[in-house]
Motif scaffolding. Structure first.
Motif, mmCIF file in Angstrom:
data_model
loop_
_atom_site.group_PDB
_atom_site.id
_atom_site.type_symbol
_atom_site.label_atom_id
_atom_site.label_comp_id
_atom_site.label_asym_id
_atom_site.label_seq_id
_atom_site.Cartn_x
_atom_site.Cartn_y
_atom_site.Cartn_z
ATOM 1 N N LEU A 1 43.585 50.141 62.080
ATOM 2 C CA LEU A 1 42.774 48.990 61.497
ATOM 3 C C LEU A 1 42.498 49.011 60.045
ATOM 4 O O LEU A 1 42.691 48.103 59.236
ATOM 5 C CB LEU A 1 41.573 48.708 62.413
ATOM 6 N N LEU A 2 42.123 50.346 59.630
ATOM 7 C CA LEU A 2 41.774 50.488 58.258
ATOM 8 C C LEU A 2 43.177 50.464 57.448
ATOM 9 O O LEU A 2 43.250 49.736 56.353
ATOM 10 C CB LEU A 2 41.203 51.678 57.788
ATOM 11 N N LEU A 3 44.310 50.743 57.908
ATOM 12 C CA LEU A 3 45.480 50.723 57.302
ATOM 13 C C LEU A 3 46.034 49.324 57.289
ATOM 14 O O LEU A 3 46.557 48.972 56.250
ATOM 15 C CB LEU A 3 46.625 51.933 57.756
ATOM 16 N N ALA A 4 45.818 48.671 58.185
ATOM 17 C CA ALA A 4 46.098 47.108 58.103
ATOM 18 C C ALA A 4 45.287 46.405 57.127
ATOM 19 O O ALA A 4 45.681 45.271 56.302
ATOM 20 C CB ALA A 4 46.084 46.420 59.526
ATOM 21 N N GLY A 5 43.957 47.082 57.029
ATOM 22 C CA GLY A 5 42.892 46.278 56.163
ATOM 23 C C GLY A 5 43.461 46.522 54.651
ATOM 24 O O GLY A 5 43.061 45.418 53.929
ATOM 25 N N LEU A 6 44.319 47.221 54.247
ATOM 26 C CA LEU A 6 44.727 47.477 53.191
ATOM 27 C C LEU A 6 45.599 46.065 52.557
ATOM 28 O O LEU A 6 45.830 45.925 51.519
ATOM 29 C CB LEU A 6 45.642 48.601 52.872
ATOM 30 N N TYR A 7 46.059 45.438 53.455
ATOM 31 C CA TYR A 7 47.261 44.482 53.538
ATOM 32 C C TYR A 7 46.472 43.054 53.672
ATOM 33 O O TYR A 7 46.957 42.105 53.673
ATOM 34 C CB TYR A 7 48.195 44.522 54.410
ATOM 35 N N ALA A 8 45.290 43.119 54.364
ATOM 36 C CA ALA A 8 44.595 41.962 54.869
ATOM 37 C C ALA A 8 43.663 41.350 53.770
ATOM 38 O O ALA A 8 43.113 41.960 52.902
ATOM 39 C CB ALA A 8 43.531 42.371 55.985
ATOM 40 N N SER A 9 43.630 40.043 53.826
ATOM 41 C CA SER A 9 42.677 39.283 52.984
ATOM 42 C C SER A 9 41.280 39.549 53.338
ATOM 43 O O SER A 9 40.907 39.890 54.647
ATOM 44 C CB SER A 9 42.792 37.705 52.846
ATOM 45 N N GLY A 10 40.229 39.627 52.216
ATOM 46 C CA GLY A 10 38.929 39.937 52.796
ATOM 47 C C GLY A 10 38.634 41.376 53.197
ATOM 48 O O GLY A 10 39.300 42.450 52.718
ATOM 49 N N ARG A 11 37.600 41.497 53.924
ATOM 50 C CA ARG A 11 37.167 42.982 54.397
ATOM 51 C C ARG A 11 37.571 43.232 55.874
ATOM 52 O O ARG A 11 37.240 42.203 56.606
ATOM 53 C CB ARG A 11 35.785 43.392 53.887
ATOM 54 N N THR A 12 37.939 44.367 55.994
ATOM 55 C CA THR A 12 38.017 44.924 57.618
ATOM 56 C C THR A 12 36.902 45.968 57.777
ATOM 57 O O THR A 12 36.890 46.971 57.145
ATOM 58 C CB THR A 12 39.414 45.504 57.648
ATOM 59 N N ARG A 13 36.345 45.546 58.827
ATOM 60 C CA ARG A 13 34.960 46.299 59.389
ATOM 61 C C ARG A 13 35.223 46.919 60.469
ATOM 62 O O ARG A 13 35.555 46.064 61.505
ATOM 63 C CB ARG A 13 33.897 45.710 59.144
ATOM 64 N N VAL A 14 35.093 48.237 60.769
ATOM 65 C CA VAL A 14 35.180 48.862 62.055
ATOM 66 C C VAL A 14 34.315 49.921 62.330
ATOM 67 O O VAL A 14 33.691 50.611 61.766
ATOM 68 C CB VAL A 14 36.623 49.976 62.072
ATOM 69 N N THR A 15 33.560 49.524 63.702
ATOM 70 C CA THR A 15 32.454 50.079 64.034
ATOM 71 C C THR A 15 32.670 50.896 65.209
ATOM 72 O O THR A 15 33.321 50.396 66.332
ATOM 73 C CB THR A 15 31.314 49.125 64.386
ATOM 74 N N GLU A 16 32.261 52.273 65.172
ATOM 75 C CA GLU A 16 32.790 52.908 66.395
ATOM 76 C C GLU A 16 31.637 53.546 67.042
ATOM 77 O O GLU A 16 30.525 53.334 66.827
ATOM 78 C CB GLU A 16 33.538 54.490 65.752
#
Ligand code: S3P
Length: 434
Positions: A176-191
């Motif tokens: 998800l973080l790697l996809a987040g490099l290409y995404a608009s806005g922010r990608t937040r992942v909670t474990e």
């Protein structure tokens, strides 16, 4: 090619040894260096089949990569938008890390791609990455049952999401973080529990901002990775075989050099200490943004314990060999909260329980772990089911068996630990390839 190990009973482990480099960090070093602007130099790259598979995937995506020569790799980064459509299906071999992280990275590309792997990898669950990536706007199709191959359609505009991981998985978090490099806005992942944070650390080493707050990690799309030098430490998980081998074999005294001691990986050290192991962490320092130390281990009596549940994700790859420690401990060891073991390179709960029972160990598999009563055990023929960590765990078990252990289907040890037989033999394990 079928490989069988023959390990004579008894012996002790001694000397100073350096196990091969970290597999998780090696995969990530190729990925991020490929996406960076400029030329990155990697030292201590793991020349194992899994990480070489990742290197070959990036070559197929148009990245010029020189090496590996004695662990030295030069990557001519193409930038986040510079990958090219691959001429063929991308083969990840046995490597779950390669496939899951690549799913995230390829979801943001302008071109279509397809990821496949060997018989073991094609049995492993991929919905855990496909679903959240599709929620970001990706288009990823799995085969039946959510298994590989993965067909990824390009030219999608991804958007950042807030995602709470249902399982503690560094691979899903990283995808998800790697996809987040290409995404608009922010990608937040909670474990739900801490998992290895090599992706976060390495993104920062490449100059990419990563925000962390408690159990949540966040990246924003649209940044740039800048080429850097990456030095890779020896693999904590590979060192674990020698930590357990030396602990269970009386007279052992081994120093493992330059081992990664990232706190998201050191559950094995904590668990062995709770079992009474004599383990010293010496010369702590940092290398390539990762904490590292030499670890001295001496033979001692271990005691059975209830393994604290919260340590399971921090030792998830070390349970095969920790089960061997438990078989050599006085009393009962109980492992819970480790249901993820069922979907690794093999079903590590069932396969380890079967092998331990062949040796006469009282081992009772449970849905999320195992109950093992320590005591003397015999030799026998154990099937590793093509799982590298199972093969190496049973090799160490021979140090305390009453007769030889034969382990079948060991070729995949080369995925993570090239040179295992030679290194283990040099330390005192009576191992040969039959
Ligand atoms: C890894 C994460 C873990 C681990 C695997 C490597 C990684 O898998 O078992 O060997 O490099 O991110 P999960 O994410 O499935 O827990």
């Amino acid at each position: 090619m079928s490989v069988t190990y023959q390990v004579e009973a008894g012996g002790a482990l001694t000397g100073r040894i350096r196990v091969p480099s970290d597999k998780s960090i090696s995969h990530r070093s190729i990925m991020l260096a490929s996406l960076a602007e400029g030329v990155s130099h990697i030292t201590g790259f793991l020349e194992g089949e899994d990480t070489v598979a990742t290197m070959n995937v990036f070559r197929a995506l148009g990245v010029r990569i020189e090496g590996s020569r004695q662990g030295n790799v030069t990557v001519h980064g193409v930038g986040l938008r510079g990958l090219e459509a691959p001429p063929r299906v991308l083969d990840c071999g046995n490597a779950g890390t390669a496939m899951r992280l690549l799913a995230g990275l390829l979801a943001g590309q302008a071109f279509d791609s397809e990821l496949t792997g060997d018989d073991s990898l094609r049995q492993r669950p991929m919905k855990r990455v496909a679903e959240p990536l599709n929620a970001m706007g990706a288009h990823i199709e799995t085969a039946q049952g959510g298994r590989p191959p993965l067909r990824i359609r390009g030219a999608r505009q991804l958007r950042g999401i807030d995602y709470a991981l249902p399982v503690a998985s560094a691979q899903v978090k990283s995808a998800l973080l790697l996809a987040g490099l290409y995404a608009s806005g922010r990608t937040r992942v909670t474990e739900p529990a801490p998992t290895r944070d090599h992706t976060e650390r390495m993104l920062q080493a490449f100059g990419y901002a990563v925000e962390k707050s408690g159990s949540t990690v966040c990246v924003r799309g649209g940044g740039t990775l800048r080429a850097t030098a990456i030095e890779i430490t020896a693999d904590t998980s590979s060192a674990a075989f020698f930590m357990v081998g030396a602990s269970i074999a009386p007279g052992s005294d081994v120093t493992l050099e330059h081992v990664g001691i990232n706190p998201t990986r050191t559950g094995v050290i904590e668990i062995l200490r709770l079992m009474g192991a004599d383990l010293q962490v010496l010369n702590e320092r940092t290398a390539g943004g990762e904490p590292v130390a030499d670890i001295r281990v001496r033979g001692t009596e271990l005691r059975g314990i209830q393994v604290p549940r919260e340590l399971a994700p921090l030792a998830i790859d070390e349970f095969p060999v920790l089960f061997i420690a438990a078989a050599n401990a006085t009393g009962k060891t109980v492992v819970t909260g480790a249901e993820e073991l069922r979907v690794k390179e093999s079903d590590r709960i069932q396969v380890m329980a079967d092998g331990l029972q062949v040796l006469g160990v009282q081992a009772e598999p449970t849905p999320d772990g195992m109950r093992i009563t320590g005591g003397p055990y015999r030799g026998g023929v154990v099937n590793s089911h093509g799982d590298h960590r199972v093969a190496m765990a049973f090799a160490m078990a021979a140090l305390r068996a009453s007769s030889a252990i034969t382990i079948t289907d060991c070729a995949n040890v080369a995925t993570s630990f090239p040179g295992f037989v030679e290194l283990a033999r040099s330390a005192g394990l009576k191992i040969t390839v039959a």
